[in-house]
Design an enzyme around this catalytic site. Structure first.
Site, PDB file in Angstrom:
ATOM      1  N   ARG A  91       0.816  -1.210   0.000  1.00 50.39           N
ATOM      2  CA  ARG A  91       0.000   0.000   0.000  1.00 50.39           C
ATOM      3  C   ARG A  91       0.848   1.258   0.000  1.00 50.39           C
ATOM      4  O   ARG A  91       0.426   2.311  -0.435  1.00 50.39           O
ATOM      5  CB  ARG A  91      -0.893   0.040   1.257  1.00 50.39           C
ATOM      6  CG  ARG A  91      -2.054  -0.885   1.228  1.00 50.39           C
ATOM      7  CD  ARG A  91      -2.614  -1.135   2.595  1.00 50.39           C
ATOM      8  NE  ARG A  91      -1.693  -1.950   3.376  1.00 50.39           N
ATOM      9  CZ  ARG A  91      -1.977  -2.502   4.538  1.00 50.39           C
ATOM     10  NH1 ARG A  91      -3.144  -2.284   5.092  1.00 50.39           N
ATOM     11  NH2 ARG A  91      -1.095  -3.238   5.166  1.00 50.39           N
ATOM     12  N   SER A 129      -6.912  -3.751   8.195  1.00 54.06           N
ATOM     13  CA  SER A 129      -7.663  -4.421   9.270  1.00 54.06           C
ATOM     14  C   SER A 129      -7.667  -3.544  10.517  1.00 54.06           C
ATOM     15  O   SER A 129      -8.662  -3.509  11.245  1.00 54.06           O
ATOM     16  CB  SER A 129      -7.022  -5.767   9.598  1.00 54.06           C
ATOM     17  OG  SER A 129      -7.089  -6.626   8.496  1.00 54.06           O
TER      18      SER A 129
HETATM   19  P1  ADP Z   1       0.172  -9.180   8.336  1.00 51.98           P
HETATM   20  O1  ADP Z   1      -0.001  -9.142   9.825  1.00 51.98           O
HETATM   21  O2  ADP Z   1       0.921 -10.390   7.850  1.00 51.98           O
HETATM   22  O3  ADP Z   1       0.665  -7.915   7.686  1.00 51.98           O
HETATM   23  P2  ADP Z   1      -2.416  -8.498   7.209  1.00 51.98           P
HETATM   24  O4  ADP Z   1      -3.668  -9.319   7.262  1.00 51.98           O
HETATM   25  O5  ADP Z   1      -2.447  -7.164   7.855  1.00 51.98           O
HETATM   26  O6  ADP Z   1      -1.309  -9.441   7.805  1.00 51.98           O
HETATM   27  O7  ADP Z   1      -1.976  -8.283   5.696  1.00 51.98           O
HETATM   28  C1  ADP Z   1      -1.745  -9.377   4.844  1.00 51.98           C
HETATM   29  C2  ADP Z   1      -1.307  -8.872   3.476  1.00 51.98           C
HETATM   30  O8  ADP Z   1      -2.363  -8.146   2.878  1.00 51.98           O
HETATM   31  C3  ADP Z   1      -0.103  -7.932   3.510  1.00 51.98           C
HETATM   32  O9  ADP Z   1       0.716  -8.194   2.375  1.00 51.98           O
HETATM   33  C4  ADP Z   1      -0.728  -6.578   3.388  1.00 51.98           C
HETATM   34  O10 ADP Z   1       0.157  -5.652   2.814  1.00 51.98           O
HETATM   35  C5  ADP Z   1      -1.866  -6.899   2.434  1.00 51.98           C
HETATM   36  N1  ADP Z   1      -2.917  -5.890   2.525  1.00 51.98           N
HETATM   37  C6  ADP Z   1      -3.662  -5.558   3.598  1.00 51.98           C
HETATM   38  N2  ADP Z   1      -4.515  -4.562   3.307  1.00 51.98           N
HETATM   39  C7  ADP Z   1      -4.311  -4.248   1.988  1.00 51.98           C
HETATM   40  C8  ADP Z   1      -4.863  -3.285   1.074  1.00 51.98           C
HETATM   41  N3  ADP Z   1      -5.776  -2.415   1.470  1.00 51.98           N
HETATM   42  N4  ADP Z   1      -4.388  -3.275  -0.183  1.00 51.98           N
HETATM   43  C9  ADP Z   1      -3.428  -4.128  -0.569  1.00 51.98           C
HETATM   44  N5  ADP Z   1      -2.844  -5.055   0.225  1.00 51.98           N
HETATM   45  C10 ADP Z   1      -3.286  -5.116   1.486  1.00 51.98           C
END
Ligand code: ADP
Length: 152
Positions: A91, A129
């Site tokens: 992002r 999230s």
């Molecule tokens: P983690 O704790 O491993 O970062 P997340 O569930 O927060 O787990 O994120 C998992 C993946 O999804 C990561 O690669 C994150 O960058 C991607 N991600 C989360 N939100 C977005 C978004 N809005 N757009 C693109 N990628 C996203």
């Protein structure tokens, strides 16, 4: 050989940002494993069972997607399911700075597994999230940030 990717994450909860990366990943890979990493040191808002149930409901009937949980290094989990790719979303430069050493370390540990990054779609670049959790905490409207399965 089938092109198989692991999309690892906390999914606490799954958002439209995750869905964007997963849907675009489906154009590139034959199979995607949505893998919830279990980190005992980390506090989650939703239980592992609830996060898994959200993923299962969101992608019910999608044959190319499977859901798993794991408690090992991501690279070891990839080997165990015979995935050649790790899928992640970017992002911002904050994401990039966080992801770069992890991807490089994973590749140093196993050069057969490539990390593939997809740039977030502009419409969901702001979605995370943690923002959804914050809005939920104060009983605000988060409906436009999550899939139907989390809205209910
Ligand atoms: P983690 O704790 O491993 O970062 P997340 O569930 O927060 O787990 O994120 C998992 C993946 O999804 C990561 O690669 C994150 O960058 C991607 N991600 C989360 N939100 C977005 C978004 N809005 N757009 C693109 N990628 C996203």
């Amino acid at each position: 050989m089938k092109r198989k990717a692991v999309f690892p994450g906390s999914f606490d909860p799954i958002t439209l940002g995750h869905c964007d990366i997963i849907e675009r990943g489906l154009q590139m890979f034959d199979e995607i494993v949505l893998a919830i990493g279990v980190n005992s040191a980390k506090k989650y808002t939703f239980s592992l069972e609830q996060r898994k149930a959200f993923l299962e409901a969101t992608f019910a009937g999608e044959e190319k997607i499977s859901i798993a949980t794991y408690e090992t290094l991501t690279i070891d989990f990839c080997k165990s399911v015979e995935a050649q790719f790790i899928l992640r979303g970017l992002r911002s430069t904050t994401d990039f700075n966080y992801e770069r050493p992890i991807a490089q370390t994973n590749r140093a540990m196993d050069s057969e597994v490539e990390t593939v990054f997809l740039m977030a779609s502009p419409a969901v670049t702001h979605v995370s999230s943690s923002i959804v959790r914050e809005i939920m905490k104060y009983d605000g409207n988060y409906q436009h940030l999550v899939p139907d399965t989390v809205r209910k």
